[in-house]
Design an enzyme around this catalytic site. Structure first.
Site, PDB file in Angstrom:
ATOM      1  N   ARG A   8       2.813  -7.867   6.768  1.00 19.36           N
ATOM      2  CA  ARG A   8       4.107  -7.467   7.338  1.00 19.36           C
ATOM      3  C   ARG A   8       4.437  -6.034   6.953  1.00 19.36           C
ATOM      4  O   ARG A   8       4.284  -5.635   5.806  1.00 19.36           O
ATOM      5  CB  ARG A   8       5.246  -8.359   6.854  1.00 19.36           C
ATOM      6  CG  ARG A   8       6.599  -7.964   7.484  1.00 19.36           C
ATOM      7  CD  ARG A   8       7.789  -8.638   6.816  1.00 19.36           C
ATOM      8  NE  ARG A   8       8.005  -8.198   5.437  1.00 19.36           N
ATOM      9  CZ  ARG A   8       8.559  -7.027   5.099  1.00 19.36           C
ATOM     10  NH1 ARG A   8       8.930  -6.159   6.020  1.00 19.36           N
ATOM     11  NH2 ARG A   8       8.709  -6.709   3.822  1.00 19.36           N
ATOM     12  N   VAL A   9       4.884  -5.254   7.946  1.00 18.09           N
ATOM     13  CA  VAL A   9       5.473  -3.943   7.706  1.00 18.09           C
ATOM     14  C   VAL A   9       6.832  -3.927   8.390  1.00 18.09           C
ATOM     15  O   VAL A   9       7.090  -4.707   9.302  1.00 18.09           O
ATOM     16  CB  VAL A   9       4.588  -2.789   8.239  1.00 18.09           C
ATOM     17  CG1 VAL A   9       3.310  -2.664   7.418  1.00 18.09           C
ATOM     18  CG2 VAL A   9       4.260  -2.976   9.718  1.00 18.09           C
ATOM     19  N   SER A  10       7.703  -3.031   7.943  1.00 14.17           N
ATOM     20  CA  SER A  10       9.082  -3.067   8.428  1.00 14.17           C
ATOM     21  C   SER A  10       9.283  -2.515   9.828  1.00 14.17           C
ATOM     22  O   SER A  10      10.183  -2.936  10.545  1.00 14.17           O
ATOM     23  CB  SER A  10       9.996  -2.304   7.454  1.00 14.17           C
ATOM     24  OG  SER A  10       9.996  -2.944   6.196  1.00 14.17           O
ATOM     25  N   THR A  11       8.458  -1.538  10.239  1.00 16.46           N
ATOM     26  CA  THR A  11       8.646  -0.937  11.558  1.00 16.46           C
ATOM     27  C   THR A  11       7.320  -0.811  12.290  1.00 16.46           C
ATOM     28  O   THR A  11       6.250  -0.864  11.683  1.00 16.46           O
ATOM     29  CB  THR A  11       9.265   0.481  11.451  1.00 16.46           C
ATOM     30  OG1 THR A  11       8.284   1.384  10.911  1.00 16.46           O
ATOM     31  CG2 THR A  11      10.480   0.480  10.549  1.00 16.46           C
ATOM     32  N   GLN A  14       4.958   1.993  10.983  1.00 15.21           N
ATOM     33  CA  GLN A  14       4.265   1.896   9.704  1.00 15.21           C
ATOM     34  C   GLN A  14       2.827   1.417   9.906  1.00 15.21           C
ATOM     35  O   GLN A  14       2.536   0.566  10.737  1.00 15.21           O
ATOM     36  CB  GLN A  14       5.014   0.936   8.770  1.00 15.21           C
ATOM     37  CG  GLN A  14       6.252   1.561   8.147  1.00 15.21           C
ATOM     38  CD  GLN A  14       6.899   0.617   7.149  1.00 15.21           C
ATOM     39  OE1 GLN A  14       7.675  -0.249   7.523  1.00 15.21           O
ATOM     40  NE2 GLN A  14       6.579   0.776   5.894  1.00 15.21           N
TER      41      GLN A  14
END
Length: 202
Positions: A8-11, A14
């Site tokens: 998982r990455v926030s945006t 990324q």
């Protein structure tokens, strides 16, 4: 039974490369580009992962760090408990530990995860507090222009207010460009992108 990885990455901007360095070891890699504040079960790829677990085809999940599961300690421990109930081992790479040993909960793992989860949550709260103090200081100086977070606008009102940002994002432009064209912060553009993604998935 298979071994998989969750990333998982926030945006969307990324890079997931660091978390995917060992992806060839796994039968499947689930990648979510979403804020950690979104519950695990409400994320697009995480939901698919849960369904695969319910189907009994996954025996082991690897994650880069414990905060990939959630932002709050409650969310993290809830997911760990779910995995334990399904006899699915979770391996957290940055601490090098499994959640289960011989199909039984690893007490050392739970203790370390609780500590790490609490520290991450505390750091997040401290950041928000500093952010709040910065806004108050800016207001006192008369230089605060307002922000999206903390307002009472609903999602539709946000999309109407930031039509230019919506247009740029729908055209496939980057978050930074959308924020610049729309005259808002990067954080606001990210919020708008999340709203659009949720509406598309609905």
């Amino acid at each position: 039974m298979t071994k998989v990885k969750y990333v998982r990455v926030s945006t969307t901007e990324q890079n997931t490369g660091r978390q995917e360095t060992n992806s060839k070891e796994f039968s499947k890699v689930y990648i979510d580009k979403v804020s950690g504040s979104v519950k695990f079960s409400e994320r697009k790829e995480a939901s698919k992962l849960i369904l695969d677990i319910e189907s009994g085809i996954i025996s082991e999940i690897h994650i880069n760090s414990i905060d990939r599961l959630g932002r709050s300690i409650i969310d993290i421990l809830t997911m760990i408990e779910f995995f334990n109930e399904k006899s699915v081992k979770v391996f957290v790479e940055n601490i090098g530990m499994f959640s289960l040993i011989d199909n039984k909960p690893n007490p050392s793992f739970k203790m370390i995860v609780s500590v790490l989860g609490n520290v991450a949550e505390m750091e997040r709260n401290n950041m928000l507090e500093r952010q709040k103090q910065g806004i108050e200081l800016a207001k006192a100086k008369g230089i605060y222009k307002g922000r999206l977070y903390g307002t009472r606008m609903n999602d539709d009102e946000v999309l109407i207010k930031y039509k230019a940002v919506v247009k740029e994002l729908k055209n496939g432009e980057s978050l930074r460009r959308a924020a610049k064209i729309g005259g808002c912060s990067l954080g606001t553009a990210q919020k708008i992108q999340r709203i659009l993604q949720e509406k598309e998935a609905a």
